[in-house]
Design a protein around this motif. Structure first.
Motif, short mmCIF file in Angstrom:
data_model
loop_
_atom_site.label_atom_id
_atom_site.label_comp_id
_atom_site.label_asym_id
_atom_site.label_seq_id
_atom_site.Cartn_x
_atom_site.Cartn_y
_atom_site.Cartn_z
N PRO A 31 21.95 -2.84 -56.40
CA PRO A 31 21.10 -2.58 -57.52
C PRO A 31 21.12 -1.11 -57.54
CG PRO A 31 20.21 -4.40 -56.49
CD PRO A 31 21.09 -4.01 -55.46
N GLY A 32 21.26 -0.78 -58.83
CA GLY A 32 21.26 0.89 -58.95
C GLY A 32 22.08 1.95 -58.31
N LYS A 33 22.90 1.67 -57.59
CA LYS A 33 23.86 2.07 -56.96
C LYS A 33 25.44 2.08 -57.38
CE LYS A 33 21.00 2.51 -52.66
NZ LYS A 33 21.08 2.49 -51.30
N GLU A 34 26.36 3.16 -56.83
CA GLU A 34 27.54 2.82 -57.15
C GLU A 34 28.35 2.03 -56.14
OE1 GLU A 34 28.32 7.19 -59.40
OE2 GLU A 34 29.41 6.64 -57.44
N ARG A 35 29.40 1.23 -56.51
CA ARG A 35 30.19 0.73 -55.74
C ARG A 35 30.63 1.34 -54.71
NH1 ARG A 35 34.07 -3.16 -58.91
NH2 ARG A 35 35.11 -1.14 -59.18
N GLU A 36 30.51 0.70 -53.22
CA GLU A 36 31.10 1.65 -51.96
C GLU A 36 32.09 0.76 -51.35
OE1 GLU A 36 27.94 2.46 -49.30
OE2 GLU A 36 27.42 0.56 -49.28
N PHE A 37 32.99 1.51 -50.63
CA PHE A 37 33.75 0.81 -49.76
C PHE A 37 33.08 0.26 -48.57
CE2 PHE A 37 37.69 0.32 -47.29
CZ PHE A 37 37.12 0.66 -45.99
N VAL A 38 33.52 -0.87 -48.03
CA VAL A 38 33.22 -1.36 -46.86
C VAL A 38 34.13 -1.57 -45.82
CG1 VAL A 38 32.08 -3.77 -45.87
CG2 VAL A 38 31.46 -2.86 -48.15
N ALA A 39 35.32 -2.09 -46.37
CA ALA A 39 36.35 -2.48 -45.16
C ALA A 39 37.66 -2.75 -45.93
CB ALA A 39 35.99 -3.37 -44.11
N THR A 40 38.74 -2.36 -45.23
CA THR A 40 40.12 -2.77 -45.50
C THR A 40 40.94 -3.18 -44.28
OG1 THR A 40 41.78 -2.12 -46.58
CG2 THR A 40 41.13 -0.33 -45.10
N ILE A 41 42.07 -3.91 -44.79
CA ILE A 41 42.75 -4.47 -43.91
C ILE A 41 44.14 -4.61 -44.43
CG2 ILE A 41 42.65 -6.94 -44.81
CD1 ILE A 41 42.91 -7.78 -41.68
N SER A 42 45.30 -4.12 -43.39
CA SER A 42 46.56 -4.07 -43.87
C SER A 42 47.01 -5.33 -44.15
CB SER A 42 47.35 -3.18 -42.81
OG SER A 42 47.33 -4.09 -41.54
N TRP A 43 48.61 -5.40 -44.50
CA TRP A 43 48.97 -6.62 -45.18
C TRP A 43 49.35 -7.65 -43.74
CZ3 TRP A 43 53.87 -7.75 -43.12
CH2 TRP A 43 54.67 -6.92 -42.44
N SER A 44 49.62 -6.80 -42.67
CA SER A 44 49.74 -7.62 -41.77
C SER A 44 48.87 -8.01 -40.59
CB SER A 44 50.95 -7.04 -40.76
OG SER A 44 50.59 -5.49 -40.07
N ALA A 45 47.51 -7.36 -40.87
CA ALA A 45 46.12 -7.30 -40.15
C ALA A 45 46.60 -6.46 -38.97
CB ALA A 45 45.98 -9.15 -39.94
N GLY A 46 47.59 -5.66 -39.03
CA GLY A 46 47.33 -4.89 -37.84
C GLY A 46 46.61 -3.52 -37.78
N SER A 47 46.15 -3.37 -39.14
CA SER A 47 45.15 -2.28 -39.17
C SER A 47 43.98 -2.54 -40.07
CB SER A 47 46.01 -1.01 -39.89
OG SER A 47 45.12 0.25 -40.20
N THR A 48 42.97 -2.05 -39.34
CA THR A 48 41.58 -2.24 -40.22
C THR A 48 40.87 -0.83 -40.07
OG1 THR A 48 40.47 -3.05 -38.16
CG2 THR A 48 41.45 -4.77 -39.66
N TYR A 49 40.05 -0.93 -41.25
CA TYR A 49 39.20 0.68 -41.32
C TYR A 49 37.95 0.02 -41.88
CZ TYR A 49 37.86 5.36 -42.23
OH TYR A 49 37.23 6.29 -42.18
N TYR A 50 36.73 0.68 -41.33
CA TYR A 50 35.34 0.25 -41.94
C TYR A 50 34.65 1.50 -42.35
CZ TYR A 50 36.27 -4.17 -39.39
OH TYR A 50 37.05 -5.30 -39.09
N SER A 51 33.74 1.43 -43.17
CA SER A 51 32.84 2.25 -43.39
C SER A 51 31.73 2.48 -42.30
CB SER A 51 31.88 1.97 -44.58
OG SER A 51 31.01 0.74 -44.47
N ASP A 52 31.30 3.75 -41.97
CA ASP A 52 30.12 3.99 -41.02
C ASP A 52 28.97 2.86 -41.07
OD1 ASP A 52 30.98 7.55 -40.64
OD2 ASP A 52 32.03 5.74 -40.12
N SER A 53 28.80 2.67 -42.28
CA SER A 53 27.27 2.09 -42.31
C SER A 53 27.63 0.63 -41.84
CB SER A 53 27.14 2.14 -43.81
OG SER A 53 28.15 1.28 -44.65
N VAL A 54 28.67 -0.10 -41.58
CA VAL A 54 28.94 -1.20 -41.25
C VAL A 54 30.00 -1.51 -39.94
CG1 VAL A 54 29.14 -1.96 -43.77
CG2 VAL A 54 31.19 -1.97 -42.50
N LYS A 55 30.46 -0.49 -39.44
CA LYS A 55 31.16 -0.50 -38.15
C LYS A 55 30.48 -0.95 -37.07
CE LYS A 55 33.84 2.98 -38.11
NZ LYS A 55 34.36 4.42 -38.05
#
Length: 119
Positions: free
Chosen positions: A41-65
């Protein structure tokens, strides 16, 4: 046009866990990288995590890593977000999104699911 439907949100106490799911329509799910985002609430949308099509690569924001894990099951056209050790600051609407081919932006979004973490 792909449809993305999130589920699994809810109310949980601090320190608890939730698993979010995002089901995608269509037969090309396995071709796309997928991501999770959130908006408090009251904040901009932020990135959390992403995963490649093969699931071979993932990346996280520092806040949830180290607390969140993104995964996918291409046979089920579903991407997941396992959230552990939840904190009140994780409270937000969580959205899944599909990244456009070629490393473009996220062009398709779900409607979101509410996650509320009580202290």
């Amino acid at each position: 046009q792909v449809q993305l439907v999130e589920s699994g949100g809810g109310l949980v106490q601090a320190g608890g866990s939730l698993r979010l799911s995002c089901a995608a329509s269509g037969r090309t799910f396995s071709s796309y990288a997928m991501g999770w985002f959130r908006q408090a609430p009251g904040k901009e949308r932020e990135f959390v995590a992403t995963i490649s099509w093969s699931a071979g690569s993932t990346y996280y924001s520092d806040s949830v890593k180290g607390r969140f894990t993104i995964s996918r099951d291409n046979a089920k056209n579903t991407v997941y977000l396992q959230m552990n050790s939840l904190k009140p600051e994780d409270t937000a609407v969580y959205y899944c999104a599909r990244q456009e081919l070629g490393g473009g932006g996220y062009g398709s979004w779900g409607q979101g699911t509410q996650v509320t973490v009580s202290s």
